[in-house]
Design an enzyme around this catalytic site. Structure first.
Site, short mmCIF file in Angstrom:
data_model
loop_
_atom_site.label_atom_id
_atom_site.label_comp_id
_atom_site.label_asym_id
_atom_site.label_seq_id
_atom_site.Cartn_x
_atom_site.Cartn_y
_atom_site.Cartn_z
N HIS A 158 -3.44 6.77 2.41
CA HIS A 158 -3.85 5.47 1.87
C HIS A 158 -5.25 5.15 2.35
CE1 HIS A 158 -4.28 1.30 1.07
NE2 HIS A 158 -4.00 0.91 2.31
N ASN A 193 -10.35 -0.65 -0.39
CA ASN A 193 -8.90 -0.58 -0.26
C ASN A 193 -8.27 -1.16 -1.52
OD1 ASN A 193 -6.18 -1.02 0.31
ND2 ASN A 193 -6.54 -1.74 2.39
N CYS A 238 0.81 -1.22 0.00
CA CYS A 238 0.00 0.00 0.00
C CYS A 238 0.84 1.27 0.00
CB CYS A 238 -0.95 0.00 1.19
SG CYS A 238 -2.01 -1.47 1.26
#
EC number: 2.3.1.180
Length: 343
Positions: free
Chosen positions: A268, A299, A122
């Protein structure tokens, strides 16, 4: 005395254009609930996620990347032939070699651009952005295409109540090029490998090759499950909230600014509760626009920051020239934060 000629790059680098691609299929929480014992209210309260996008058979890692990259190149006002390097961050391209970046560079129409993949979870977009800035300033490429792309639906265990609702698919891209003034700040990045077990792939690929399937996770039918991403949710939450707020503050200090100087915060998109906690810990002023793209995108790991950036600019919630703090963090555990001027 050295005989090597010094590099001649740009004085500084900046993001010149951004593009995104979300798969056409929108998946509401109700679909997730077909496989796990939970509720729409629980998913929304724990993560903030209402819907996510899942890629179809034709929406491959390369195909989504090319769509996002084409928009970023057009937004930057350049042609594919001007791109000197293509950096792709992904953990969901299943061919170990060659790098998917080479296919993207060719299909996009670059002139034999350097191309490679990176695996930084990520935080991958931040890693790629840092590499791109270095190439532009060093002079090895005038324009660099940075892509974050994931098909995490391929690595999701839909029977895992802790993660089944989290992940989505998509691609985000930016073009980094020369700038007469600083527009990408110093990167604060690093890793904490002693915590690598908190986010990981459930089964390494070589277990399947060896045929040693004893003790591997199995589905409700008794079949061995395909490798998926698993995590220790509470441990990751605590780390992200407390440690990443410190990293974000360090990035502000490295750029020579305070929270009052910010216009936009693009973390993020892991969890709305993490985002809200970071906003509180950093004491961001009310005028700072905060990206919460996770609500409808889920996500998307390396793709989450450029996708959120693209949406904020497209909706007018952020504007060209705004000062933004971006921070990515995830499996590894790795992280990267910097301050940028929006394209």
């Amino acid at each position: 005395m050295s005989k090597i000629r010094p590099s001649k790059g740009a004085p500084y680098a900046r993001i010149l254009g951004v593009g995104g691609y979300r798969p056409t299929r929108v998946v509401p929480n109700e679909v997730i609930l077909e496989k796990i014992d939970s509720s729409d209210e629980w998913i929304r309260s724990r993560s903030g996620i209402e819907t996510r996008h899942w890629a179809g058979p034709e929406e491959t890692v390369a195909a989504m990347s090319i769509e996002a990259a084409g928009k970023a190149v057009a937004d930057a006002g350049i042609t594919p032939e001007q791109i000197g390097a293509v950096v792709v961050s992904t953990v969901s391209h299943f061919s170990q070699t060659p790098a998917v970046a080479t296919e993207i560079a060719d299909r996009l129409g670059t002139d034999k651009a350097a191309a490679f993949d990176i695996s930084a979870g990520c935080a991958g977009f931040g890693y790629g952005l840092t590499l791109a800035k270095g190439m532009v300033v060093e002079g090895s490429a005038e324009y660099v295409l940075v892509i974050g792309v994931e098909r995490l639906s391929d690595l999701t265990d839909l029977e895992d109540r802790a993660t089944a609702f989290l992940f989505g698919d998509g691609a985000g891209a930016v073009v980094v090029g020369p700038s007469p003034e600083p527009a990408i700040g110093p990167t604060v990045w690093g890793s904490e490998g002693d915590k690598s077990e908190t986010i990981k792939q459930t089964v390494p690929w070589d277990r399947f090759r060896s045929g040693d399937l004893d003790g591997l996770p199995r589905d409700s039918e008794g079949d061995v499950k395909f490798p998926a991403i698993t995590q220790e949710g509470q441990a990751v939450f605590r780390w992200a909230v407390f440690e990443m707020a410190k990293v974000a503050q360090q990035a502000l200090e490295a750029a020579g600014i305070t929270p009052d100087d910010l216009d936009v915060f693009i973390p993020h998109q892991a969890n709305v509760r993490i985002i809200d906690s970071m906003v509180k810990t950093l004491k961001l002023p009310e005028h700072v626009t905060v990206a919460r793209d996770i609500r409808t995108t889920g996500n998307t790991s390396a793709a989450s920051i450029p996708l959120a950036m693209e949406r904020l600019l497209a909706t007018g919630e952020a504007k060209s020239g705004d000062t933004a703090l971006v921070i990515g963090f995830g499996a590894g555990l790795v992280y990267a934060a910097t301050v940028v001027t929006l394209p």
